[in-house]
Design an enzyme around this catalytic site. Structure first.
Site, PDB file in Angstrom:
ATOM      1  N   GLY A  20      35.007  -0.298  -2.005  1.00 21.40           N
ATOM      2  CA  GLY A  20      36.543  -0.910  -2.028  1.00 21.40           C
ATOM      3  C   GLY A  20      36.743  -2.092  -3.557  1.00 21.40           C
ATOM      4  N   SER A  21      35.844  -1.838  -4.898  1.00 22.97           N
ATOM      5  CA  SER A  21      35.706  -2.320  -5.808  1.00 22.97           C
ATOM      6  C   SER A  21      37.910  -2.131  -5.920  1.00 22.97           C
ATOM      7  CB  SER A  21      35.608  -2.797  -6.832  1.00 22.97           C
ATOM      8  OG  SER A  21      34.946  -1.244  -7.683  1.00 22.97           O
ATOM      9  N   ASN A  22      38.263  -0.881  -6.539  1.00 23.73           N
ATOM     10  CA  ASN A  22      39.331  -0.778  -6.657  1.00 23.73           C
ATOM     11  C   ASN A  22      40.752  -0.924  -5.498  1.00 23.73           C
ATOM     12  OD1 ASN A  22      39.390   0.587  -9.467  1.00 23.73           O
ATOM     13  ND2 ASN A  22      37.713   1.787  -8.042  1.00 23.73           N
ATOM     14  N   LYS A  73      35.423  17.280   3.691  1.00 24.42           N
ATOM     15  CA  LYS A  73      36.577  17.178   3.861  1.00 24.42           C
ATOM     16  C   LYS A  73      37.547  16.547   4.718  1.00 24.42           C
ATOM     17  CE  LYS A  73      36.274  21.765   5.643  1.00 24.42           C
ATOM     18  NZ  LYS A  73      36.154  23.713   5.572  1.00 24.42           N
ATOM     19  N   MET A 100      35.317  10.022  -0.192  1.00 25.73           N
ATOM     20  CA  MET A 100      34.465  10.758  -0.555  1.00 25.73           C
ATOM     21  C   MET A 100      34.761  11.973   0.516  1.00 25.73           C
ATOM     22  SD  MET A 100      32.603   9.684  -3.072  1.00 25.73           S
ATOM     23  CE  MET A 100      31.103  10.334  -3.030  1.00 25.73           C
ATOM     24  N   ARG A 101      35.998  12.218   0.435  1.00 22.95           N
ATOM     25  CA  ARG A 101      36.311  14.029   1.230  1.00 22.95           C
ATOM     26  C   ARG A 101      38.141  14.510   0.378  1.00 22.95           C
ATOM     27  NH1 ARG A 101      35.732  14.212   7.143  1.00 22.95           N
ATOM     28  NH2 ARG A 101      34.159  12.933   7.544  1.00 22.95           N
ATOM     29  N   ASN A 117      44.575   9.592  -7.516  1.00 27.55           N
ATOM     30  CA  ASN A 117      43.136   8.737  -6.861  1.00 27.55           C
ATOM     31  C   ASN A 117      42.685   8.579  -8.765  1.00 27.55           C
ATOM     32  OD1 ASN A 117      40.536   9.328  -6.456  1.00 27.55           O
ATOM     33  ND2 ASN A 117      40.226  11.037  -7.450  1.00 27.55           N
ATOM     34  N   HIS A 119      39.384   8.586 -11.317  1.00 31.82           N
ATOM     35  CA  HIS A 119      38.424   9.352 -11.479  1.00 31.82           C
ATOM     36  C   HIS A 119      37.447   8.559 -12.571  1.00 31.82           C
ATOM     37  CE1 HIS A 119      36.045  12.484 -12.094  1.00 31.82           C
ATOM     38  NE2 HIS A 119      36.262  13.092 -12.497  1.00 31.82           N
TER      39      HIS A 119
HETATM   40  C1  GRF Z   1      35.024   4.854  -8.122  1.00 28.31           C
HETATM   41  O1  GRF Z   1      33.856   5.017  -9.733  1.00 28.31           O
HETATM   42  C2  GRF Z   1      36.691   5.987  -8.964  1.00 28.31           C
HETATM   43  O2  GRF Z   1      36.868   6.029  -9.780  1.00 28.31           O
HETATM   44  C3  GRF Z   1      35.411   6.463  -8.077  1.00 28.31           C
HETATM   45  O3  GRF Z   1      34.799   6.403  -6.718  1.00 28.31           O
HETATM   46  C4  GRF Z   1      34.301   5.011  -7.280  1.00 28.31           C
HETATM   47  C5  GRF Z   1      34.605   4.145  -6.377  1.00 28.31           C
HETATM   48  O4  GRF Z   1      33.830   2.792  -6.399  1.00 28.31           O
HETATM   49  N1  GRF Z   1      36.559   7.442  -7.364  1.00 28.31           N
HETATM   50  P1  GRF Z   1      34.514   0.762  -5.610  1.00 28.31           P
HETATM   51  O5  GRF Z   1      34.420   1.786  -3.899  1.00 28.31           O
HETATM   52  O6  GRF Z   1      36.145   1.036  -5.930  1.00 28.31           O
HETATM   53  O7  GRF Z   1      34.233   0.363  -5.908  1.00 28.31           O
END
Ligand code: GRF
Length: 213
Positions: A20-22, A73, A100-101, A117, A119
């Site tokens: 969840g760093s994003n 999924k 992850m789905r 999303n 990536h």
């Molecule tokens: C990120 O690198 C994102 O690009 C990918 O999954 C990772 C998630 O990282 N889709 P976080 O859980 O947000 O730290």
């Protein structure tokens, strides 16, 4: 034409399965006034995922919603549970952040062109999993991250924001991924701000910026 009132903040809900760093970067950008949005809720398919704890620490509603019986999924009843949760919180845009789905057409149709999303590569290069490793093994000199609209393909939707990351001589998969994440944490709030300002204009594969709103 502008379709949302920019007087109120954009309601973003985040779906994630891991660290969840994003999500944290989105929360921080909001708290620091760099992103005019509210995190409506955070939902995870992993009960003890750190992303849920991060949200709770900021007083954000955070839920574990099972994706069973499928593993990779989101379909059927599980997908409906996600749609219901997101709607209950007034979600305007769904941000996938390490979810992850594969999400299916019913969820995409519930939030048309508003499921996005992040990536960890410069799409269309290196779609799929562990893209930083793919980039390193391929020997490219520059990779990066992409925020894109989710369509029915895998990592194929229109691109909103990209940020580049050079690959260094001594990079390992871990060191490269860490530098990509630094850029991700800037790219995601930047992409969301385009929606918060109601300036993202999607024409076919191209996402442009309108100066109207
Ligand atoms: C990120 O690198 C994102 O690009 C990918 O999954 C990772 C998630 O990282 N889709 P976080 O859980 O947000 O730290």
């Amino acid at each position: 034409m502008c379709s949302r009132s920019t007087d109120s903040s954009l309601k973003v809900s985040v779906l994630g399965s891991g660290n969840g760093s994003n999500c944290q970067a989105i929360i921080d950008a909001i708290e620091q006034g760099r992103l005019r949005a509210t995190v409506a809720c955070v939902v995870s398919d992993v009960e003890d995922a750190p992303i849920l704890e991060r949200a709770r620490r900021h007083g954000i509603p955070a839920y574990f919603v099972s994706g069973a019986p499928f593993k990779t999924k989101l379909e059927g009843d599980a997908e409906q549970r996600y749609i219901d949760t997101l709607r209950q919180h007034g979600t305007e845009i769904v941000a996938l952040a390490g979810f992850m789905r594969i999400v299916k057409p019913p969820l995409l149709a519930a939030f048309p062109q508003h499921v996005i999303n992040i990536h960890p590569a410069l799409l269309p290069a290196f779609p799929g999993k562990q893209s930083w490793k793919q980039a390193l093994e391929h020997g490219v000199k520059i990779t990066g991250c992409t925020v894109h609209i989710v369509d029915e393909g895998t990592d194929t939707g229109p691109i909103i924001v990209q940020r580049a990351v050079p690959i260094l001589e001594n990079d390992t998969p871990e060191s490269l991924h860490a530098r990509i994440q630094v850029e991700e944490h800037m790219a995601y709030p930047e992409a969301l701000q385009q929606f918060a300002d109601d300036r993202a204009r999607i024409k076919g594969r191209r996402v442009g910026l309108s100066s109207e709103c």
